[in-house]
Write an enzyme that holds these catalytic residues in place. Structure first.
Site, short mmCIF file in Angstrom:
data_model
loop_
_atom_site.label_atom_id
_atom_site.label_comp_id
_atom_site.label_asym_id
_atom_site.label_seq_id
_atom_site.Cartn_x
_atom_site.Cartn_y
_atom_site.Cartn_z
N THR A 319 0.84 -1.19 0.00
CA THR A 319 0.00 0.00 0.00
C THR A 319 0.87 1.24 0.00
O THR A 319 2.05 1.21 0.36
CB THR A 319 -0.89 0.06 1.25
OG1 THR A 319 -0.08 0.38 2.40
CG2 THR A 319 -1.62 -1.24 1.49
N ASP A 320 0.29 2.36 -0.43
CA ASP A 320 0.91 3.64 -0.12
C ASP A 320 0.73 3.86 1.38
O ASP A 320 0.03 3.10 2.06
CB ASP A 320 0.25 4.75 -0.94
CG ASP A 320 1.19 5.94 -1.17
OD1 ASP A 320 2.19 6.07 -0.44
OD2 ASP A 320 0.91 6.75 -2.07
N ALA A 321 1.35 4.89 1.93
CA ALA A 321 1.32 5.11 3.38
C ALA A 321 -0.12 5.22 3.88
O ALA A 321 -0.91 6.03 3.39
CB ALA A 321 2.09 6.38 3.73
#
Length: 628
Positions: A319-321
């Site tokens: 995932t992105d952050a």
């Protein structure tokens, strides 16, 4: 008779108590160390800041440059799968290596597999290693500007150099390249981080740069799936939505990812916190009670059905952050992790902030909460096993344990030879030279030696210093005066203008996003910047006044060229550079005084072109609307 009944009743009570105890024990969740280890391997944390004596609710801004004992013990106890480091964690070669060694040793003490140690080193405006220590390059759109003449040359060379330098420091995952197709001039977060607006060009350059990194042993990460190129909202600060028709999604947004999957083997693909209704229009109830369309990071239709099954991706999905507003505003921390794992993510990036001792317990609690979701059947145990196998396979495939088997002292010596090596700096300068685009030139340059007074107007003092130094080194005897927009004085501007032969104004549009600054911890400073409109007004006023006084005027776009029409009518020449990277250097002069200088490949290239030493050979990789 009575005594017998009493004995009978006593026995019955004991039997009931025994049965109740058995049922109670059966209802308690049984410990499952194996499951907990699987879950921990699927978490990647940041350790950007940590305060040993801080309370959980305090705003800690002490950078982690050496691994604190409490964080080391957390890694040993939990078996977390990886960490991501930011510029705040990185000071010098020896310090970076000591930190990365300490991280791996903490995992090793617990008998866990080696850590993913990740970094965002895209080039251009998203670089984390200090630019005076490592090669940063002008970035993706600069590479896109060289594509017409040089093809994939600089994508390959930059990818190889990034990998060599990062591996020498102990990093094994690079969250790059960005393969978003920037079709929106107002995109605040991707923009110059994209190679351009042509999906086929982006696909080729992204795949070559990715393959070049991986050929050196560095795991690359294509981002941000299914595409962040047509957004006007930064997912750090909100939840973007892309309303493309399915045909455009397939032919533009997804094309670079599909091309890389078909032609190579991406180690990782990073998700985007973006709504794509044509791919998944299902809704969820946000934590504030509102109905919201699922972002891609939380969508099984997008991550499993599309990316994993239809597109055939075999690698690891990260995932992105998860602390970005595009997720954190709608999900609580635990629910965000459970939802993205249910969607098909292998790694949850930055699910919780670890800033104090009180936060460390949250890691164990998160692992236990996810384990409950597995035991209850909400999350598939079988899918967790397969996900862990993908992660473990990748770690073994890239043999990440090999690095920290060498003595630290030996690693420091090797890294010092590799970082910013002369041949690497040479490629960095070549890219800058070949990327600059001449949009307009009505005889404004080459600047002849008879030019005595040059007035620069730059976004800040450091860029003033870098460009002034580059021009003075090439124009002997010329007086170069630079005005910083950060310290604007209208009366001083007009006074300086009267003495100038040539006026050069430079602009950075759009402003730096949070991704470029470093992340959500920078949001306070990000919101306190001077308004962009004010800077543009000042630059336009200076150029207009210069034209009225019949001065030679030159405008330089230091970022994306979408704003050049706004300035072109007041400029005799217009150039686009796509980057404004610079390095800080320090040395002692002959009088024992410390001298601080700023320099950069882009400023050298600009000065060479303006003085006629080199010719601008780049081509615009995006369309510019000259009607505005």
């Amino acid at each position: 008779m009575i005594l017998g009944k009493i004995v009978f009743l006593i026995n019955k009570v004991f039997l009931i108590l025994a049965l109740l105890t058995t049922v109670s024990c059966a209802m308690k969740p049984t410990a499952d160390p194996h499951l907990n280890r699987l879950i921990a391997q699927k978490l990647m944390l940041d350790i950007r800041y940590y305060c040993a004596d801080a309370k959980a609710d305090e705003n800690c801004t002490t950078p982690v440059t050496a691994l604190p004992p409490a964080l080391s013990q957390m890694l040993t106890d939990t078996g977390i799968g990886g960490v991501v480091l930011f510029a705040n964690n990185l000071e010098n070669t020896q310090q970076m290596l000591q930190l990365n060694y300490a991280l791996q040793q903490a995992a090793q003490r617990g008998g866990h597999s080696p850590l993913f140690i990740a970094i965002d080193q895209e080039g251009g405006r998203v670089v984390r290693i200090p630019q005076n220590l490592a090669t940063s390059f002008a970035g993706n759109m600069a590479i896109g500007a060289t594509y017409k003449q040089y093809g994939t040359k600089y994508a390959q060379q930059s990818g190889e150099i990034f990998a060599k330098e990062l591996l020498a420091l102990g990093f094994n995952v690079n969250f790059a390249p960005t393969v978003d197709v920037n079709v929106n001039p107002l995109n605040p977060v991707i923009n110059v981080r994209s190679y351009g607006e042509d999906a086929n060009m982006v696909a080729q350059l992204g795949t070559v740069q990715m393959a070049a990194m991986q050929s050196q042993g560095m795991m690359a990460t294509l981002k941000h799936f299914p595409g962040h190129g047509d957004t006007s909202v930064d997912s750090h600060t909100g939840l973007p939505r892309v309303d493309h028709a399915l045909s455009q999604i397939e032919n533009t947004d997804l094309l670079p990812f599909q091309y890389a999957i078909d032609n190579d083997a991406p180690a990782m693909i990073m998700t985007a916190h973006i709504q794509y209704p044509q791919l998944d229009n299902s809704e969820f109830i946000a934590k504030d009670g509102s109905k919201v369309i699922l972002p891609a990071t939380m969508s099984r239709a997008i991550l499993t059905d599309l990316l994993r099954n239809k597109m055939g991706f075999k690698g690891v999905i990260a995932t992105d952050a998860l602390n970005m507003a595009g997720i954190a505003h709608y999900f609580d921390e635990t629910e965000a992790v459970i939802q993205t794992f249910a969607a098909g993510s292998d790694i949850a990036l930055m699910p919780i902030a670890i800033r104090s001792p009180a936060n460390i317990a949250k890691v164990t609690a998160l692992i236990n909460d996810v384990a409950k979701a597995v035991r209850s059947g909400r999350l598939s145990r079988q899918e967790f096993e397969r996900s862990a196998q993908r992660i473990n396979h990748l770690k073994h495939q890239y043999n990440i344990a090999q690095f920290y088997m060498q003595p630290l002292e030996q690693a420091v010596v090797k890294a010092s030879d590799i970082l910013a090596a002369p041949q690497h700096r040479m490629v960095e300068q070549e890219l800058a030279d070949h990327a600059i685009v001449e949009i307009k030139n009505q005889g404004a340059y080459p600047l002849a030696n008879k030019v005595k007074n040059i007035l620069l107007s730059m976004p800040d003092t450091t860029k003033c210093m870098a460009f002034t130094l580059a021009l003075k080194n090439r124009l002997s005897g010329a007086n170069v005066n630079c005005l910083s927009l950060a310290h604007a004085d209208k009366s001083a501007n007009m006074t300086a203008l009267k003495q100038a032969d040539v006026v050069i104004a430079a602009d950075i549009s759009p402003d730096q996003s949070l991704a470029e600054l470093g992340g959500m911890d920078d949001i306070v400073n990000w919101r306190q910047r001077a308004p962009k409109e004010q800077q543009i007004t000042q630059q336009l006023a200076l150029l207009q006044a210069a034209k009225a006084q019949q001065k030679t005027t030159i405008f330089v776009s230091l970022r994306t060229p979408y704003n050049t029409p706004q300035f072109a009518q007041y400029a005799d020449a217009v150039l686009a550079t796509f980057s404004y990277n610079l390095n800080k250097t320090e040395h002692m002069d002959d009088h024992g005084r410390m001298v601080i200088q700023y320099e950069g490949a882009i400023y050298n290239a600009l000065a060479d072109i303006l003085t006629g030493r080199k010719t601008a050979s780049g081509s615009l990789p995006v369309s510019v609307d000259w009607k505005n």
